[in-house]
Every structure is written in structure tokens, then in C-alpha cells.
Write a protein that holds these residues in place. Sequence first.
Motif, PDB file in Angstrom:
ATOM      1  N   HIS A  51      -8.874   9.040   2.928  1.00  0.00           N
ATOM      2  CA  HIS A  51      -7.814   9.394   3.358  1.00  0.00           C
ATOM      3  C   HIS A  51      -7.591  10.708   3.665  1.00  0.00           C
ATOM      4  O   HIS A  51      -8.420  11.725   3.218  1.00  0.00           O
ATOM      5  CB  HIS A  51      -6.531   8.969   2.219  1.00  0.00           C
ATOM      6  CG  HIS A  51      -6.841   9.272   1.134  1.00  0.00           C
ATOM      7  ND1 HIS A  51      -6.231  10.181   1.212  1.00  0.00           N
ATOM      8  CD2 HIS A  51      -7.677   8.963  -0.372  1.00  0.00           C
ATOM      9  CE1 HIS A  51      -6.876  11.033  -0.691  1.00  0.00           C
ATOM     10  NE2 HIS A  51      -7.158   9.837  -1.080  1.00  0.00           N
ATOM     11  N   LEU A  82      -4.293   6.737  -3.230  1.00  0.00           N
ATOM     12  CA  LEU A  82      -3.316   5.099  -2.650  1.00  0.00           C
ATOM     13  C   LEU A  82      -3.285   3.691  -3.797  1.00  0.00           C
ATOM     14  O   LEU A  82      -3.916   4.228  -4.561  1.00  0.00           O
ATOM     15  CB  LEU A  82      -4.692   4.566  -1.935  1.00  0.00           C
ATOM     16  CG  LEU A  82      -4.061   3.087  -1.298  1.00  0.00           C
ATOM     17  CD1 LEU A  82      -3.063   2.951  -0.605  1.00  0.00           C
ATOM     18  CD2 LEU A  82      -5.654   2.735  -0.875  1.00  0.00           C
ATOM     19  N   ALA A 107     -10.927   1.374   0.738  1.00  0.00           N
ATOM     20  CA  ALA A 107      -9.711   2.501   1.406  1.00  0.00           C
ATOM     21  C   ALA A 107     -11.678   3.115   1.958  1.00  0.00           C
ATOM     22  O   ALA A 107     -11.681   3.349   0.712  1.00  0.00           O
ATOM     23  CB  ALA A 107      -9.009   2.330   0.805  1.00  0.00           C
ATOM     24  N   LEU A 129      -1.182   4.944   8.924  1.00  0.00           N
ATOM     25  CA  LEU A 129      -2.281   4.088   8.106  1.00  0.00           C
ATOM     26  C   LEU A 129      -3.510   4.281   7.664  1.00  0.00           C
ATOM     27  O   LEU A 129      -3.784   4.564   6.543  1.00  0.00           O
ATOM     28  CB  LEU A 129      -1.971   2.880   8.065  1.00  0.00           C
ATOM     29  CG  LEU A 129      -2.262   1.426   7.122  1.00  0.00           C
ATOM     30  CD1 LEU A 129      -1.182   1.872   6.074  1.00  0.00           C
ATOM     31  CD2 LEU A 129      -2.815   0.434   7.759  1.00  0.00           C
ATOM     32  N   VAL A 165       1.604   5.884  -1.346  1.00  0.00           N
ATOM     33  CA  VAL A 165       0.292   6.750  -1.599  1.00  0.00           C
ATOM     34  C   VAL A 165       1.477   7.402  -2.347  1.00  0.00           C
ATOM     35  O   VAL A 165       2.739   7.740  -2.312  1.00  0.00           O
ATOM     36  CB  VAL A 165       0.012   7.340  -0.388  1.00  0.00           C
ATOM     37  CG1 VAL A 165      -0.466   7.014   0.943  1.00  0.00           C
ATOM     38  CG2 VAL A 165       1.509   7.861   0.568  1.00  0.00           C
ATOM     39  N   ILE A 217      -2.649  13.430   1.132  1.00  0.00           N
ATOM     40  CA  ILE A 217      -2.530  11.791  -0.544  1.00  0.00           C
ATOM     41  C   ILE A 217      -3.499  12.647  -1.748  1.00  0.00           C
ATOM     42  O   ILE A 217      -4.158  12.583  -1.458  1.00  0.00           O
ATOM     43  CB  ILE A 217      -2.685  10.774   0.409  1.00  0.00           C
ATOM     44  CG1 ILE A 217      -2.000  11.074   1.474  1.00  0.00           C
ATOM     45  CG2 ILE A 217      -2.234   9.303  -0.411  1.00  0.00           C
ATOM     46  CD1 ILE A 217      -0.595  11.269   1.711  1.00  0.00           C
ATOM     47  N   TRP A 258      -1.771   0.130  -5.329  1.00  0.00           N
ATOM     48  CA  TRP A 258      -1.269  -0.893  -5.077  1.00  0.00           C
ATOM     49  C   TRP A 258      -0.338  -1.419  -5.264  1.00  0.00           C
ATOM     50  O   TRP A 258      -0.414  -1.518  -6.876  1.00  0.00           O
ATOM     51  CB  TRP A 258      -2.346  -2.307  -4.316  1.00  0.00           C
ATOM     52  CG  TRP A 258      -3.644  -1.754  -3.561  1.00  0.00           C
ATOM     53  CD1 TRP A 258      -4.705  -1.270  -3.826  1.00  0.00           C
ATOM     54  CD2 TRP A 258      -3.298  -2.076  -2.429  1.00  0.00           C
ATOM     55  NE1 TRP A 258      -5.281  -1.258  -2.608  1.00  0.00           N
ATOM     56  CE2 TRP A 258      -4.357  -1.770  -1.858  1.00  0.00           C
ATOM     57  CE3 TRP A 258      -2.554  -2.883  -1.496  1.00  0.00           C
ATOM     58  CZ2 TRP A 258      -5.032  -2.281   0.091  1.00  0.00           C
ATOM     59  CZ3 TRP A 258      -2.666  -3.323   0.345  1.00  0.00           C
ATOM     60  CH2 TRP A 258      -3.962  -2.958   0.178  1.00  0.00           C
ATOM     61  N   PRO A 276       3.269   4.936   3.524  1.00  0.00           N
ATOM     62  CA  PRO A 276       2.495   5.988   4.348  1.00  0.00           C
ATOM     63  C   PRO A 276       3.293   6.951   5.681  1.00  0.00           C
ATOM     64  O   PRO A 276       4.066   5.175   5.971  1.00  0.00           O
ATOM     65  CB  PRO A 276       0.940   5.197   5.361  1.00  0.00           C
ATOM     66  CG  PRO A 276       1.207   3.939   3.755  1.00  0.00           C
ATOM     67  CD  PRO A 276       2.541   3.919   3.416  1.00  0.00           C
ATOM     68  N   ALA A 283       0.779  -1.252   0.076  1.00  0.00           N
ATOM     69  CA  ALA A 283       0.185  -0.255   0.380  1.00  0.00           C
ATOM     70  C   ALA A 283       0.415   1.272   0.228  1.00  0.00           C
ATOM     71  O   ALA A 283       1.899   1.831   0.843  1.00  0.00           O
ATOM     72  CB  ALA A 283      -1.009   0.297   1.182  1.00  0.00           C
ATOM     73  N   GLU A 342      -3.607   8.189   6.147  1.00  0.00           N
ATOM     74  CA  GLU A 342      -3.817   8.126   5.017  1.00  0.00           C
ATOM     75  C   GLU A 342      -4.579   7.402   3.601  1.00  0.00           C
ATOM     76  O   GLU A 342      -4.695   7.676   2.801  1.00  0.00           O
ATOM     77  CB  GLU A 342      -2.105   8.107   5.073  1.00  0.00           C
ATOM     78  CG  GLU A 342      -1.407   9.333   5.429  1.00  0.00           C
ATOM     79  CD  GLU A 342       0.482   9.671   5.297  1.00  0.00           C
ATOM     80  OE1 GLU A 342       0.794   9.109   4.498  1.00  0.00           O
ATOM     81  OE2 GLU A 342       0.780  10.578   5.753  1.00  0.00           O
ATOM     82  N   THR A 343      -4.619   6.294   3.880  1.00  0.00           N
ATOM     83  CA  THR A 343      -4.800   5.218   3.286  1.00  0.00           C
ATOM     84  C   THR A 343      -7.107   4.631   3.819  1.00  0.00           C
ATOM     85  O   THR A 343      -6.946   4.262   3.148  1.00  0.00           O
ATOM     86  CB  THR A 343      -4.078   4.102   3.337  1.00  0.00           C
ATOM     87  OG1 THR A 343      -4.287   3.413   4.422  1.00  0.00           O
ATOM     88  CG2 THR A 343      -3.191   4.680   3.083  1.00  0.00           C
TER      89      THR A 343
END
Length: 155
Positions: free
Chosen positions: A105, A112, A102, A61, A22, A109, A114, A37, A20, A64-65
Amino acid sequence: MAEDGAPGVVVVGVASGHFAMVEHWRPAAGRTFLEFPRGFGTPGGSDSADRAAITDARRELREETGLQGTQFQVLGRVWADSSLLQGHATVVGAALDRSASAAAHDTEIDALHWVPVHQVPSLMEAGVIADGLTLSAYALWSARRQPREDERALR
């Protein structure tokens, strides 16, 4: 490290072979980076340094996500610039559920992402992942995954 002396925290969250990460605009560099993050630690408190870092990692975490992690563990500590800066950041690993949606956030940010674990070296080479804290956190995470030389000799 913040002015109050609390160390920062970097979260290496992994789910199903993906990190994960950002996307974050950094004005000082004049560009966007793909980062783990991270944020400032909580000052004071009676928790041990590791427990405080894990508490801070959970918070960062989530902020931010929007993700919740499990199996948090301290991977190590890194100094962003040991010649100029006093403070360090604690790197914390966490297991994540990629299927979990998610939540919203924070506004710092941009997105997000992956990122497949196997793509990180090529993203580093391309300069997409280039900030020191993320590179250091990835190195600590990778070191935990590699069999140690003395362990390989015993096999």
C-alpha cells in the motif's frame, strides 16, 4: 473537496463480515485513527458523478490497501463540516475478498486491518474509530442494512 472542485471518496469495503480499515497517523489531531480508505476525487471528466466516484473508490482502495473490490455502489454523500467546508465526500460500498493478499500500500497508511463488523460500535465508543468521515460512512452503510420502518410495517 479538493481545490479543483472534485469531491472526495470514502470506501466501505466488506469481506466475510469484516471491514477493510486502515490505520493512519493524522498530524492535525496528533494521533492515529482507524479509518475507511479515502482520498480525493478525480477532477473533470465526462463521467456521471456516481461513475466517477466508483472509479475514484477503486483507485483509492487499490492505493491504500492493494485490494481489488467488486460490486461497487454509491451509498450516499456526506459533508465533513457543512458550516466551514464547501465540499462533500461520496461514500462507496464494495465487496472484497478477504482471502486475497493485499499488495503493498502507499506510504500514507500505517497498516491494513480486517475489523469485524460487530466490533465497530465498541471501537467507536472507545474512540479508536473517531473521525467524522468514517463515522458518517459507517452510518450510511448501516442504514442500507437496516429494514426501513415502512418496510417493517408491511411485514
